[in-house]
Design a protein around this motif. Structure first.
Motif: not given
Lengths: 189, 212
Positions: B157-163
């Motif tokens: 969720d909060s790493i969705s900007t990377i993945t």
């Protein structure tokens, strides 16, 4: 009025041990005896109050003007470590009796998350000087209160028959859970 | 291999050694936070073990602890800056618990107990084992708390900007079950950890009886 609110909140409903999980290690580890729990509480109160004043000044008068706020973790850890050393030396010289009762807890405080946690919360919540002082004293009193109550419960628990696999830490954690329920806001509202 | 296994089962930092509980209890409301925190701690642990083990012969005993704390604090600050610039959401979710890795007793404990005494290679392996054990423990706790407490499981969720994509799944059909939101609250954290620890104890003791 606001300060009184903040004070009560930091002792009870926002208790650093039960609500923010800071200082769990001493809470579970050293709190099996009433006396040592109280000693730990007093030592933590002194260190938190003094170091919060220093870090407040350090942050707003040195780190912010020089634009090096990313150093806050590093410098706060240093402040706490020095603080603990100085207090230890002072107590040793002035009052040897107090040193023997408090001395063993002081070195442990350097790695106590409660101290660094409160210092960091002061900064992230952007408290003014008075609010910061109230919050620090309230939180450390809350820590002392909880750790003291908990130690008395654990002393009583030792005499009870607890299932084998629950002995020691598991039952302590479950006790902490019930205490956290009592301190949480749900019951007050 | 044995060192790594040791870190996961026999010396599991959360269930057996009871170290680093602050972040364990605070972060495990979401599965994603749990493994991210696990990865952060593992990286810091491995690097600090490496550095401490390299310089162990030049550090006198009397200043051991302060030097190690400074090393760890530096590593954590680097980690903070990295997350702040590359994964802002993660940085915000962790809040004060990211800088608190400095006083996470696991890392200092391992530096004092293992890395300052053994060779570089062995202490890196030890760091991996303990880090892995910590991550697994966090994932188990978070899994229980999130699935039962809010009926979801958050993988990204909060790493969705990377993945690039989000992955939040519902485990049970919606509107049929009322999630036990108690488990998300702080009290639920203590209860889950206490029960898990009791189960872990029972399993270990059961295993011992069989082997005798």
């Amino acid at each position: 009025m606001n300060l009184i609110n903040l004070f009560i909140m930091s002792i009870l409903t926002e208790n650093i041990v039960l609500m923010k999980f800071l200082g769990i290690c001493p809470f579970i580890g050293t709190s099996s005896k009433e006396k040592s729990a109280f000693g730990m509480g007093v030592a933590v109160t002194i260190v938190i109050t003094l170091s919060s004043i220093i870090t407040h000044l350090l942050y707003y008068y040195i780190l912010v003007p020089t634009d090096t706020t990313y150093l806050k973790t590093l410098s706060f850890v240093l402040v706490v470590a020095c603080m603990v050393q100085i207090i230890e030396m002072l107590i040793k010289r002035r009052n040897i009796k107090l040193y023997h009762s408090l001395g063993i807890y002081l070195p442990l405080i350097t790695t106590n998350c409660a101290v660094l946690g409160v210092l960091l919360l002061n900064i992230t919540n952007q408290y003014s000087f008075l609010e910061m002082l109230t919050f620090s004293i309230g939180s450390s009193l809350g820590f002392t209160l909880v750790i003291y109550i908990f130690s008395t419960i654990r002393e009583a628990l030792e005499r009870r028959n607890v299932p084998d696999s629950f002995k020691g830490y598991p039952i302590a954690l479950i006790t902490a859970s019930i205490m956290a329920l009592l301190f949480s806001r749900y019951l007050i509202v | 291999m044995k060192t790594i296994q040791n870190g996961i089962i026999k010396e599991n930092p959360v269930f057996v050694l009871l170290l680093g509980l602050c972040s364990t209890l605070a972060i495990t409301t979401k599965f994603e936070n749990a493994y991210l925190m696990g990865i952060c701690v593992t990286i810091v642990l491995i690097v600090s073990n490496l550095i401490v083990s390299c310089i162990r012969k030049w550090i006198p005993d009397s200043v051991k602890t302060p030097v190690y704390i400074l090393i760890i604090a530096t590593l954590v600050t680097i980690m903070e800056l990295l997350l702040q610039s590359y994964a802002r959401d993660v940085y915000q979710v962790f809040g004060i618990y990211l800088p608190l890795i400095v006083v996470n007793c696991i890392i200092l404990g391992r530096a004092l107990a293992v890395a300052s005494k053994t060779s570089v290679c062995k202490s890196i392996l030890d760091g991996m084992g303990i880090g892995l054990g910590y991550t697994i423990a966090l994932m188990i706790i978070a899994c229980i708390r999130e699935v039962l407490g809010s009926n979801t499981i958050t993988l990204m969720d909060s790493i969705s900007t990377i993945t690039g994509y989000r992955a939040i799944y519902h485990i049970f059909p919606e509107n049929e079950l009322i999630p036990i939101s108690f488990l998300i609250s702080p009290a639920g954290a203590f209860l889950t950890l206490g029960l898990l620890m009791a189960i872990f104890n029972a399993i270990r003791k059961g295993g011992k009886h069989e082997s005798h």
